[in-house]
Design a protein around this motif. Sequence first.
Motif, PDB file in Angstrom:
ATOM      1  N   ASP A 120     -61.679  -4.720 -13.394  1.00 34.18           N
ATOM      2  CA  ASP A 120     -60.695  -5.345 -14.276  1.00 34.18           C
ATOM      3  C   ASP A 120     -59.254  -5.023 -13.903  1.00 34.18           C
ATOM      4  N   SER A 121     -59.040  -4.224 -12.868  1.00 36.67           N
ATOM      5  CA  SER A 121     -57.678  -3.814 -12.504  1.00 36.67           C
ATOM      6  C   SER A 121     -57.204  -4.379 -11.176  1.00 36.67           C
ATOM      7  N   VAL A 122     -58.126  -4.655 -10.264  1.00 43.22           N
ATOM      8  CA  VAL A 122     -57.764  -5.077  -8.909  1.00 43.22           C
ATOM      9  C   VAL A 122     -58.562  -6.313  -8.526  1.00 43.22           C
ATOM     10  N   ASP A 123     -57.886  -7.284  -7.923  1.00 39.39           N
ATOM     11  CA  ASP A 123     -58.562  -8.473  -7.410  1.00 39.39           C
ATOM     12  C   ASP A 123     -59.183  -8.106  -6.065  1.00 39.39           C
ATOM     13  N   VAL A 124     -60.493  -7.996  -6.032  1.00 39.78           N
ATOM     14  CA  VAL A 124     -61.181  -7.541  -4.828  1.00 39.78           C
ATOM     15  C   VAL A 124     -60.983  -8.505  -3.662  1.00 39.78           C
ATOM     16  N   ASN A 125     -60.759  -9.788  -3.951  1.00 40.76           N
ATOM     17  CA  ASN A 125     -60.539 -10.751  -2.868  1.00 40.76           C
ATOM     18  C   ASN A 125     -59.240 -10.478  -2.119  1.00 40.76           C
ATOM     19  N   VAL A 126     -58.227 -10.028  -2.850  1.00 37.09           N
ATOM     20  CA  VAL A 126     -56.954  -9.671  -2.206  1.00 37.09           C
ATOM     21  C   VAL A 126     -57.161  -8.475  -1.284  1.00 37.09           C
ATOM     22  N   VAL A 127     -57.934  -7.501  -1.742  1.00 41.41           N
ATOM     23  CA  VAL A 127     -58.227  -6.322  -0.912  1.00 41.41           C
ATOM     24  C   VAL A 127     -58.964  -6.739   0.355  1.00 41.41           C
ATOM     25  N   LYS A 128     -59.942  -7.643   0.227  1.00 36.82           N
ATOM     26  CA  LYS A 128     -60.717  -8.099   1.383  1.00 36.82           C
ATOM     27  C   LYS A 128     -59.846  -8.852   2.371  1.00 36.82           C
ATOM     28  N   ILE A 129     -58.944  -9.701   1.874  1.00 38.65           N
ATOM     29  CA  ILE A 129     -58.027 -10.435   2.755  1.00 38.65           C
ATOM     30  C   ILE A 129     -57.144  -9.466   3.525  1.00 38.65           C
ATOM     31  N   ARG A 130     -56.602  -8.477   2.837  1.00 35.74           N
ATOM     32  CA  ARG A 130     -55.702  -7.529   3.498  1.00 35.74           C
ATOM     33  C   ARG A 130     -56.452  -6.655   4.500  1.00 35.74           C
ATOM     34  N   LEU A 131     -57.667  -6.263   4.154  1.00 36.80           N
ATOM     35  CA  LEU A 131     -58.477  -5.500   5.107  1.00 36.80           C
ATOM     36  C   LEU A 131     -58.781  -6.339   6.344  1.00 36.80           C
ATOM     37  N   SER A 132     -59.035  -7.610   6.149  1.00 36.60           N
ATOM     38  CA  SER A 132     -59.300  -8.497   7.280  1.00 36.60           C
ATOM     39  C   SER A 132     -58.080  -8.589   8.195  1.00 36.60           C
ATOM     40  N   ASP A 133     -56.903  -8.733   7.593  1.00 35.68           N
ATOM     41  CA  ASP A 133     -55.668  -8.757   8.387  1.00 35.68           C
ATOM     42  C   ASP A 133     -55.472  -7.433   9.127  1.00 35.68           C
ATOM     43  N   PHE A 134     -55.721  -6.346   8.425  1.00 35.68           N
ATOM     44  CA  PHE A 134     -55.592  -5.011   9.010  1.00 35.68           C
ATOM     45  C   PHE A 134     -56.528  -4.852  10.206  1.00 35.68           C
ATOM     46  N   ASN A 135     -57.777  -5.297  10.062  1.00 32.82           N
ATOM     47  CA  ASN A 135     -58.744  -5.199  11.156  1.00 32.82           C
ATOM     48  C   ASN A 135     -58.305  -6.035  12.349  1.00 32.82           C
ATOM     49  N   THR A 136     -57.789  -7.240  12.085  1.00 30.67           N
ATOM     50  CA  THR A 136     -57.347  -8.130  13.157  1.00 30.67           C
ATOM     51  C   THR A 136     -56.200  -7.508  13.947  1.00 30.67           C
ATOM     52  N   LYS A 137     -55.269  -6.864  13.235  1.00 28.70           N
ATOM     53  CA  LYS A 137     -54.083  -6.308  13.895  1.00 28.70           C
ATOM     54  C   LYS A 137     -54.351  -4.956  14.558  1.00 28.70           C
ATOM     55  N   SER A 138     -55.158  -4.129  13.906  1.00 22.67           N
ATOM     56  CA  SER A 138     -55.317  -2.747  14.376  1.00 22.67           C
ATOM     57  C   SER A 138     -56.632  -2.473  15.092  1.00 22.67           C
TER      58      SER A 138
END
Length: 526
Positions: A417-435
Amino acid sequence: MRRKIVILGSTGSIGKQTLDIIKNYPDKFEVVGLGGWENTTLLKEQIISFRPKISVVKNEYFAKNLRKELNNFIKTKIYWGIDGLIKLSILEEVDMVVVAISGIASLIPTFEAIKHRKKIALASKEATMEEVASNEEVPADSTGMPADSGDMKGPGGKGTGSSDPKTREFYLSKLPLTPEAINKSDKKIIEALFKAAFIYREGLTDLESSLSTFEDLITRYPDTAINHYYILSVYMASTLSKQLGLEDKAAEFAQIIINGYPNSDYALILKDPSFVAELERVNRQATVFYEETFNAYKSKQFYSVLLNCDIAREQYGPKHELMPRFEFLRAMSIGNLEVVDSLAANLQRLVKTYPRDPVTSEAMKVLDKIARSNPELAVSAGINKLPDPIEPVAISSKYKINSRPVLHSCLVIVKTDSVDVNVVKIRLSDFNTKSFQSNNYSISSLLLDNIWQIVNVSGFKNQQEAMDYYNTLMQNPYILAPIGKVSHYIFVISSENYPIFYGAKDLKEYELFFRSKYFTSQPIGK
């Protein structure tokens, strides 16, 4: 003329009921496709009985085994995975797709079937196919889908509509006609489109379809008041366009964010591609500086701690994620150099300034100890009576560190109820792509319980690889921004310990094990 039917989820209860009904109307229906996923024993019987053109199972292993079990006289083609379900759903000759599965597995095939103008039967009740069978020209609702046969609510989800499928009221009863019902419907569509775009990008690596779906979401719902994915969707559309070589389109989406939302992280990243790299550099520097300060505190170099905390305040500012920890070390050092009143005052200031940071619980424990040992000071300082302190948790023996290399995952666990898990997944995906572009790490999510949800980054061959990822992740503000101010857990876990953890569901117990076994030394707080 017989209607050609595809059933997604033919081995489930609804799928089996649907096939039983079709058996009763052989002159009206022909099964051309069956999706059975894991239950290949039952699926084999269904294939022998109905002889579909295509059947789909979960993976290649199931497909090969099923093909071996079917004799050469049965020409059914066997596909697998989400791609197989999509092929099944968009067969040219198909008249109707019966969706008898739920969750993400049904989302993309259903979406593709709708795009190809197939009629969809969301078969939540057996009567759906009965109606189609008994009404040769069954009316459709506003979406072109056969209407379900159960008791219907009135317009906008209120009142009672007619139960007679031959009446106009029966179909109007399903439409969202009130502002509240329309708003609820819009939110469901927004959620579905966003998830579909994400699955296209991550699950199917279909960048064109992902971009098209993000564009659809942006065009249909540009109002951020109802579409809280809008800015992220525009950013993703810009990123995908650039990956596809559509530079003009990428620039167009980028300008929407830069002009309309200039103070957002996305605008800063688009205006200055080195923004994230600079944040990472500063964050790494702050982490090293904090560790130096913590070591100075352990060595009782309290004046050095105070000096370092003043430098941290000036260089990183009060909003930096490490500042609560610096302030805690500052308060504890003051407590060792001055009177206990000063310690209490600084800890109270920390609790008030950073009420949701994990280190605040440590500050509250110290305040509680002060209140219990010196009641008069507690009253004069205004320290509230706190609950009995929690006894230290013993390091659980149920978890093990294996000396041989075993697969690991990195878990990001947040409150539903506090965090949108889809936003976390999108950012992790970007992080994986870059790093970690050369590594084939996968991202998935599931509920731990009714409070916590897990985002699982898997594919690490051993503990060291997982910890390298974890350490890089913990220094990345882009990833931590959506979760940094709310309760969360981030840790590494082996494939052997994961099922034990998931069964026990004790976050603090495993975190203590993780902190004690995966680090040679760990600064206070998280």
